[in-house]
Design a protein around this motif. Structure first.
Motif, PDB file in Angstrom:
ATOM      1  N   GLU A   1     -40.671   6.595  23.077  1.00 20.59           N
ATOM      2  CA  GLU A   1     -42.065   6.912  23.370  1.00 20.59           C
ATOM      3  C   GLU A   1     -42.449   6.349  24.733  1.00 20.59           C
ATOM      4  OE1 GLU A   1     -44.566   6.049  19.619  1.00 20.59           O
ATOM      5  OE2 GLU A   1     -42.643   5.004  19.335  1.00 20.59           O
ATOM      6  N   LEU A   2     -43.318   7.071  25.439  1.00 20.79           N
ATOM      7  CA  LEU A   2     -43.823   6.625  26.736  1.00 20.79           C
ATOM      8  C   LEU A   2     -45.276   7.073  26.854  1.00 20.79           C
ATOM      9  CD1 LEU A   2     -43.070   5.327  29.532  1.00 20.79           C
ATOM     10  CD2 LEU A   2     -42.626   7.666  30.320  1.00 20.79           C
ATOM     11  N   TYR A   3     -46.164   6.093  27.048  1.00 18.66           N
ATOM     12  CA  TYR A   3     -47.595   6.390  27.107  1.00 18.66           C
ATOM     13  C   TYR A   3     -48.210   5.788  28.353  1.00 18.66           C
ATOM     14  CZ  TYR A   3     -46.796   7.250  22.128  1.00 18.66           C
ATOM     15  OH  TYR A   3     -46.303   7.702  20.928  1.00 18.66           O
ATOM     16  N   ASN A   4     -49.140   6.520  28.950  1.00 15.06           N
ATOM     17  CA  ASN A   4     -49.967   5.996  30.032  1.00 15.06           C
ATOM     18  C   ASN A   4     -51.289   5.572  29.412  1.00 15.06           C
ATOM     19  OD1 ASN A   4     -51.887   5.735  32.177  1.00 15.06           O
ATOM     20  ND2 ASN A   4     -50.560   6.952  33.494  1.00 15.06           N
ATOM     21  N   LEU A   5     -51.500   4.265  29.270  1.00 13.03           N
ATOM     22  CA  LEU A   5     -52.655   3.769  28.529  1.00 13.03           C
ATOM     23  C   LEU A   5     -53.968   3.924  29.288  1.00 13.03           C
ATOM     24  CD1 LEU A   5     -51.132   0.572  26.871  1.00 13.03           C
ATOM     25  CD2 LEU A   5     -51.332   2.885  25.957  1.00 13.03           C
ATOM     26  N   GLU A   6     -53.898   4.107  30.601  1.00 18.50           N
ATOM     27  CA  GLU A   6     -55.139   4.365  31.337  1.00 18.50           C
ATOM     28  C   GLU A   6     -55.616   5.791  31.098  1.00 18.50           C
ATOM     29  OE1 GLU A   6     -54.686   3.422  35.454  1.00 18.50           O
ATOM     30  OE2 GLU A   6     -54.621   1.246  35.108  1.00 18.50           O
ATOM     31  N   GLU A   7     -54.709   6.744  31.124  1.00 14.48           N
ATOM     32  CA  GLU A   7     -55.067   8.142  30.910  1.00 14.48           C
ATOM     33  C   GLU A   7     -55.160   8.491  29.427  1.00 14.48           C
ATOM     34  OE1 GLU A   7     -52.137  10.422  32.911  1.00 14.48           O
ATOM     35  OE2 GLU A   7     -52.650   9.669  34.918  1.00 14.48           O
ATOM     36  N   ASP A   8     -54.440   7.749  28.607  1.00 17.87           N
ATOM     37  CA  ASP A   8     -54.289   8.094  27.186  1.00 17.87           C
ATOM     38  C   ASP A   8     -54.388   6.822  26.336  1.00 17.87           C
ATOM     39  OD1 ASP A   8     -53.540   9.383  24.802  1.00 17.87           O
ATOM     40  OD2 ASP A   8     -51.394   9.172  25.236  1.00 17.87           O
ATOM     41  N   PRO A   9     -55.586   6.209  26.287  1.00 22.58           N
ATOM     42  CA  PRO A   9     -55.714   4.921  25.595  1.00 22.58           C
ATOM     43  C   PRO A   9     -55.429   4.982  24.106  1.00 22.58           C
ATOM     44  CG  PRO A   9     -57.874   5.793  26.156  1.00 22.58           C
ATOM     45  CD  PRO A   9     -56.866   6.655  26.851  1.00 22.58           C
ATOM     46  N   HIS A  10     -55.504   6.164  23.503  1.00 22.70           N
ATOM     47  CA  HIS A  10     -55.249   6.284  22.064  1.00 22.70           C
ATOM     48  C   HIS A  10     -53.802   6.684  21.758  1.00 22.70           C
ATOM     49  CE1 HIS A  10     -59.510   5.734  21.539  1.00 22.70           C
ATOM     50  NE2 HIS A  10     -59.754   6.763  22.305  1.00 22.70           N
ATOM     51  N   GLU A  11     -52.983   6.806  22.788  1.00 23.77           N
ATOM     52  CA  GLU A  11     -51.541   7.009  22.639  1.00 23.77           C
ATOM     53  C   GLU A  11     -51.206   8.260  21.823  1.00 23.77           C
ATOM     54  OE1 GLU A  11     -49.649   2.741  22.352  1.00 23.77           O
ATOM     55  OE2 GLU A  11     -51.640   2.713  21.428  1.00 23.77           O
ATOM     56  N   THR A  12     -51.809   9.370  22.232  1.00 21.75           N
ATOM     57  CA  THR A  12     -51.575  10.633  21.539  1.00 21.75           C
ATOM     58  C   THR A  12     -50.634  11.555  22.302  1.00 21.75           C
ATOM     59  OG1 THR A  12     -53.530  11.631  22.574  1.00 21.75           O
ATOM     60  CG2 THR A  12     -53.847  10.549  20.435  1.00 21.75           C
ATOM     61  N   CYS A  13     -50.279  11.193  23.537  1.00 23.51           N
ATOM     62  CA  CYS A  13     -49.443  12.059  24.364  1.00 23.51           C
ATOM     63  C   CYS A  13     -48.176  11.319  24.767  1.00 23.51           C
ATOM     64  CB  CYS A  13     -50.211  12.520  25.604  1.00 23.51           C
ATOM     65  SG  CYS A  13     -49.247  13.589  26.695  1.00 23.51           S
ATOM     66  N   ASN A  14     -47.081  11.605  24.085  1.00 24.81           N
ATOM     67  CA  ASN A  14     -45.798  10.976  24.371  1.00 24.81           C
ATOM     68  C   ASN A  14     -45.165  11.656  25.583  1.00 24.81           C
ATOM     69  OD1 ASN A  14     -43.311   9.757  24.364  1.00 24.81           O
ATOM     70  ND2 ASN A  14     -42.713  10.454  22.323  1.00 24.81           N
ATOM     71  N   ARG A  15     -45.022  10.918  26.698  1.00 26.16           N
ATOM     72  CA  ARG A  15     -44.543  11.496  27.955  1.00 26.16           C
ATOM     73  C   ARG A  15     -43.051  11.245  28.187  1.00 26.16           C
ATOM     74  NH1 ARG A  15     -49.019  11.644  31.434  1.00 26.16           N
ATOM     75  NH2 ARG A  15     -47.697  12.856  32.850  1.00 26.16           N
ATOM     76  N   ILE A  16     -42.313  10.868  27.156  1.00 26.35           N
ATOM     77  CA  ILE A  16     -40.939  10.416  27.352  1.00 26.35           C
ATOM     78  C   ILE A  16     -40.069  11.486  28.004  1.00 26.35           C
ATOM     79  CG2 ILE A  16     -40.103  11.107  25.052  1.00 26.35           C
ATOM     80  CD1 ILE A  16     -39.185   7.899  27.000  1.00 26.35           C
ATOM     81  N   ALA A  17     -40.296  12.773  27.718  1.00 23.78           N
ATOM     82  CA  ALA A  17     -39.479  13.843  28.278  1.00 23.78           C
ATOM     83  C   ALA A  17     -40.217  14.642  29.341  1.00 23.78           C
ATOM     84  CB  ALA A  17     -38.980  14.764  27.170  1.00 23.78           C
ATOM     85  N   ASP A  18     -41.323  14.119  29.827  1.00 22.72           N
ATOM     86  CA  ASP A  18     -42.088  14.780  30.876  1.00 22.72           C
ATOM     87  C   ASP A  18     -41.318  14.631  32.197  1.00 22.72           C
ATOM     88  OD1 ASP A  18     -43.879  15.633  32.782  1.00 22.72           O
ATOM     89  OD2 ASP A  18     -45.534  14.362  32.119  1.00 22.72           O
ATOM     90  N   PRO A  19     -40.942  15.731  32.842  1.00 22.54           N
ATOM     91  CA  PRO A  19     -40.202  15.623  34.102  1.00 22.54           C
ATOM     92  C   PRO A  19     -40.958  14.837  35.169  1.00 22.54           C
ATOM     93  CG  PRO A  19     -40.125  17.868  33.260  1.00 22.54           C
ATOM     94  CD  PRO A  19     -41.117  17.126  32.409  1.00 22.54           C
ATOM     95  N   ASP A  20     -42.273  14.879  35.130  1.00 19.92           N
ATOM     96  CA  ASP A  20     -43.061  14.156  36.122  1.00 19.92           C
ATOM     97  C   ASP A  20     -43.007  12.647  35.911  1.00 19.92           C
ATOM     98  OD1 ASP A  20     -43.788  16.541  37.278  1.00 19.92           O
ATOM     99  OD2 ASP A  20     -45.677  16.696  36.167  1.00 19.92           O
ATOM    100  N   CYS A  21     -42.507  12.200  34.760  1.00 18.95           N
ATOM    101  CA  CYS A  21     -42.456  10.769  34.444  1.00 18.95           C
ATOM    102  C   CYS A  21     -41.038  10.204  34.529  1.00 18.95           C
ATOM    103  CB  CYS A  21     -43.017  10.519  33.045  1.00 18.95           C
ATOM    104  SG  CYS A  21     -44.771  10.899  32.888  1.00 18.95           S
TER     105      CYS A  21
END
Length: 495
Positions: A437-457
């Protein structure tokens, strides 16, 4: 008067930040904790070392992560490497004793088995209690289930001319009995929390007449389930509307498969109103404990000790109660509602650090592993002299140079592994074999968007894995194939 401060460490159990008014808007009422924050220093980003009771408490007394102190699950549980905290000179009360402190203990211990436990993994049965490691005060073996089961508490009720009971009509019988909640019969004096507060007040009075400073570690069993407040504290919440968690609607679909194991077995049929009933009792329990914390504050004030006593408040971990559509309890979840805890330090003026005026907030990353070094530093000792994983939050630099913080979990009742790394705005959770799991807590404080496979990340993902590698034993492999397990879906992240 001693040049060393008295230190009162107050630890609650399973208290999420939504139960503390100082941490943001909430229906939960905590005027005494809010007062400590207004008069003291509040740490915004404090994390447990493990979102399970025994490992977190072992970290408080050792200053080490669970992978080092060995209490890797609740004592006697399958995933726990050792089920009895060993005595050694680096334990917090031993180090404070060397610095001239009288050390007192109240309440939940949970660092040794129940009285009749036969042994663990062929280890001989042992019961190291507070009085065995330099404390005076209460010795409670095992978990205690809210403290209601101990004879000392039952004897206390007998002296009041009563016995423990719940209002029959108040007992939760609808949600498979979990979480357990109800109303304890009687006035506030009958609660376990009042019983514990009385004990610490007695310790303060006992220590006050001595020339030595004191350190008292005061532990409440609540607001850990079962939620059994008395009527006085439940009444304000009885008809209160509590807004649903941001993650409640559609939350189950956002969970990785292993996290769905934490869902209540009837979560799909439970409406928010079902969870709302439980949360009312949970919040009432938190308010009841807050009242008792106020009693400790007022006793110190009445005795003229506030000017020489540092009060530290924190919790062992948070709570999951209906999050993501029905999660319960704690354990192998990387979410902030179980991992992030409150940490408030109220300083007398003579001991207040220059960079910490009353009402200040620090956003540096902090850990429960820091409490050990912080107390030693406050007492005038060398915070770096013991083999610990934490830093002193009392010193001028403290956690300012820290790049990352870690949370370990090796399973609750079953051996599994999860290690979380928080750095800046990002949180990375390593779940071997189960999808990371990978979360940006500033943009997604409730941790609903897992960015682990996002190419931009990709770059930040690599950086977080490198940070995690500094915490893992040499040779541990974070397998790249895990990255693709939870496929990134931009549309679902926006919903």
């Amino acid at each position: 008067m001693s040049d060393q401060p008295n230190i009162l460490l107050v630890v609650t159990d399973q208290q999420r930040l939504s139960t503390i008014g100082a941490y943001g808007p909430t229906p939960c009422r905590t005027p005494n904790l809010d007062r400590l924050a207004a008069e003291g220093l509040r740490f915004e980003n404090t994390y447990t070392t493990c979102p399970i009771c025994s490992p977190a408490r072992a970290s408080l007394i050792t200053g080490q992560y669970p992978s080092r102190h060995g209490v890797t699950d609740n004592v006697t549980s399958l995933g726990c490497a050792i089920s009895n905290i060993p005595d050694y000179p680096g334990l917090l009360p031993r180090r404070l004793g060397e610095l001239g402190y009288q050390c007192g203990y109240t309440g939940k211990w949970h660092l040794c088995p129940e009285a009749n436990y036969p042994g663990h993994y062929n280890q001989p049965s042992a019961h190291t209690l507070p009085s065995d490691v330099g404390f005076v005060g209460q010795d409670f073996k095992g978990h205690g289930d809210g403290g209601f089961v101990y004879q000392e508490y039952r004897d206390y009720l007998s002296r009041l001319g009563t016995a423990f009971s719940l209002r029959p009509e108040s007992i939760n019988s609808e949600e498979n009995g979990w979480p357990r909640y109800g109303i304890q019969e009687g006035a506030k004096e009958v609660s376990v929390d009042h019983f514990l507060t009385n004990h610490t007040i007695d310790l303060i009075d006992r220590f006050q007449g001595d020339s030595q400073p004191f350190f008292i570690w005061h532990n409440y069993w609540g607001p850990h389930e079962p939620y059994y407040p008395v009527e006085e504290f439940f009444a304000p919440y009885r008809d209160m509307e509590i807004p649903p968690w941001e993650t409640f609607e559609g939350g189950r679909d956002k969970l990785l498969p292993h996290l769905r194991l934490a869902l209540h077995p009837r979560s799909e049929e439970f409406s928010w109103e079902v969870w709302e009933r439980a949360i009312r009792h949970y919040y009432a329990f938190a308010t009841q404990i807050d009242y008792e914390i106020g009693r400790l504050y007022e006793h110190l004030e009445t005795q003229g000790l506030l000017e020489n006593t540092i009060i530290i408040f924190t919790s062992d971990h948070g709570e999951s109660i209906g999050d993501f559509g029905g999660m319960t309890n704690k354990g192998n979840s990387s979410f902030d509602f179980t991992q992030r805890v409150g940490l408030i330090v109220r300083y007398p003026e003579r001991y207040r650090p220059a960079d910490s005026p009353a009402g200040s907030v620090k956003r540096d990353l902090a850990s429960l592993a820091d409490i050990h070094s912080t107390c030693i530093d406050m007492a005038g000792g060398d915070p770096n002299a013991a083999d610990t994983d934490g830093v002193s939050l009392h010193s001028a630099s403290g956690a300012q140079d820290r790049d990352a913080i870690f949370v370990e979990c090796f399973g609750i009742l079953t051996p599994t592994t999860m290690i979380t790394c928080r750095s800046g705005a990002w949180k990375y959770a390593w779940n071997p074999g189960r999808g990371d799991e990978l979360y940006n807590l500033e943009e997604d404080p409730h941790e609903t968007c897992n960015r682990i496979a996002d190419p931009d990340c990709a770059e930040i993902r690599h950086q977080m894995i490198e940070r995690l590698a500094t915490h893992l034993p040499p040779g541990t492999n974070v397998l790249p194939k895990q990255w693709a397990a939870p496929l990134y879906n931009p549309a679902s992240c926006k919903s």
